[in-house]
Enzyme design. Structure first.
Site, mmCIF file in Angstrom:
data_model
loop_
_atom_site.group_PDB
_atom_site.id
_atom_site.type_symbol
_atom_site.label_atom_id
_atom_site.label_comp_id
_atom_site.label_asym_id
_atom_site.label_seq_id
_atom_site.Cartn_x
_atom_site.Cartn_y
_atom_site.Cartn_z
ATOM 1 N N ASP A 43 -54.645 -112.644 38.168
ATOM 2 C CA ASP A 43 -55.082 -111.834 37.026
ATOM 3 C C ASP A 43 -56.408 -112.332 36.438
ATOM 4 O O ASP A 43 -56.488 -112.632 35.245
ATOM 5 C CB ASP A 43 -54.015 -111.841 35.913
ATOM 6 C CG ASP A 43 -52.646 -111.414 36.405
ATOM 7 O OD1 ASP A 43 -52.584 -110.540 37.284
ATOM 8 O OD2 ASP A 43 -51.645 -111.948 35.898
ATOM 9 N N GLU A 222 -49.959 -101.115 36.396
ATOM 10 C CA GLU A 222 -50.193 -102.134 35.366
ATOM 11 C C GLU A 222 -51.626 -102.635 35.447
ATOM 12 O O GLU A 222 -52.436 -102.109 36.196
ATOM 13 C CB GLU A 222 -49.204 -103.291 35.534
ATOM 14 C CG GLU A 222 -49.272 -103.982 36.883
ATOM 15 C CD GLU A 222 -48.177 -105.023 37.074
ATOM 16 O OE1 GLU A 222 -47.338 -105.194 36.170
ATOM 17 O OE2 GLU A 222 -48.162 -105.659 38.138
#
Ligand SMILES: *[C@@H]1O[C@H](CO)[C@@H](O)[C@H](O)[C@H]1NC(C)=O
Length: 353
Positions: A43, A222
């Protein structure tokens, strides 16, 4: 016996084969990165400070901070808590086994704002927190705790992405995962709290994977990331997101996700920050399972996602950065960092050499 026209046709065919084909038909370039590019780097959020130092914030290690002289690297990481955004963790306490995820940084009026997630895998017991720093360096961050976005059965309060188009413009916050996907809301003008405006669902996927290997959930969308640019006089907004299974390995329950259902980077587009969000086939991203693939698995690069976009003033190009797994190492559990140059001139992001 060859007619001249046949020879000519053959020559033209051979020549045509050497003309660069449309971008989408070219081999997809490998991820670019030098220095520390492996070791559970997930991420990522990448930014360039005004002095030219690049920063990379990633999940794990209470948000690990790495720096580099260019976006290509070489990246170096301060190991341990010395290199963490929040040494010792967040002042938000949800559970004893909580983790910090998915940093997203924004610079405004002399301060860096880092929106981070506190959660555990598969749980809606989550929170979005914010920390600020004047320099972005490790050891300089002040934690302000939760932005106080309320819980809701429709969403998960993870994967924050801050976005606004000017210093006095509306501060938007995007977030979400599983349940109903990606949401848009706004923050207070000090950028530290939720404004009270009800979150709006902008990307949702109600289709189930072809082969359900784990939980019978519709496909996950997401990790929202907003980018905008004017192209030929039209201002476009692109909502990038990750779709599919992020983290299955051969030793997961059910093994790897069916090919194509693993993580990939997608985008939806609008000419207004308030939508509607559509894909290349004009499918609505909130109501018609829309989304166009920007980067999927190729070669040894598996399940790219957790992406963001950065402008590189040194090359005057845009970088699409992400985490991925290298299939060749067999375990599928060492997340790596990499990026590719991305071209927006067609109106849609295209990964290029
Ligand atoms: C929605 O889910 C289906 C099934 O897993 C998948 O093939 C498709 O790519 C997904 N689309 C988006 C926009 O996430």
């Amino acid at each position: 016996m060859f007619h001249l026209s046949t020879v000519l046709a053959l020559c033209i065919t051979a020549y045509a084969a050497n003309i660069p084909s449309p971008l989408s038909r070219r081999a997809i370039p490998d991820p670019i990165c030098t220095g520390v590019c492996t070791g559970t780097i997930r991420d990522p959020y990448v930014l360039r400070r005004d002095d030219g130092t690049w920063f990379r914030f990633t999940t794990e290690g209470n948000i690990r901070i790495a720096t580099a002289p260019s976006i290509s690297g070489p990246w170096s990481t301060n190991s341990g808590e010395a290199g963490a955004l929040l040494p010792g963790g967040s002042i938000i306490h949800l559970s004893d086994d909580q983790r910090l995820w998915a940093p997203n940084v924004f610079y405004s009026n002399g301060l860096f704002y880092n929106y981070y997630t506190v959660s555990q895998i598969g749980s809606q017991n989550s929170a979005i927190g914010v920390a600020t720093s004047a320099t972005a360096d490790p050891g300089t961050w002040t934690d302000h705790g939760s932005i106080d976005l309320p819980a809701n059965s429709q969403y998960n309060r993870i994967d924050a992405n801050f976005f606004r188009t000017c210093a006095t413009c509306t501060p938007y916050l995007y977030f979400g995962s599983s349940w109903d996907g990606v949401f848009q809301t706004t923050l207070t003008s000090d950028l530290l709290k939720w404004s009270g405006e009800s979150p709006i669902n902008i990307v949702k996927n109600t289709t189930f994977p072809a082969v359900v290997v784990k939980n019978p959930y519709p496909s996950i969308v997401e990790a929202p990331f907003m980018w905008w640019l004017p192209i030929d006089g039209t201002t476009y907004f692109w909502m990038f997101f990750s779709s599919g299974a992020c983290c299955n390995t051969p030793s997961s329950e059910g093994g790897l996700e069916a090919p194509g259902d693993e993580y990939k980077i997608m985008a939806c587009r609008s000419t207004s920050i308030n939508g509607p969000w559509k894909d290349k086939d004009s499918r609505d991203c909130a109501t018609e399972n829309g989304g166009s693939v920007v980067l999927r698995s190729h070669g040894d690069t598996y399940a790219p996602g957790g992406q963001g976009v950065a402008y590189d003033p040194d090359s005057n190009r845009y970088a699409l950065y992400y985490h991925y797994v290298n299939k060749a190492d067999g375990t599928y559990d060492d997340f790596r960092f990499g990026f590719n140059w991305v071209d927006f001139s067609t109106g849609w992001p295209e990964v290029v050499e």
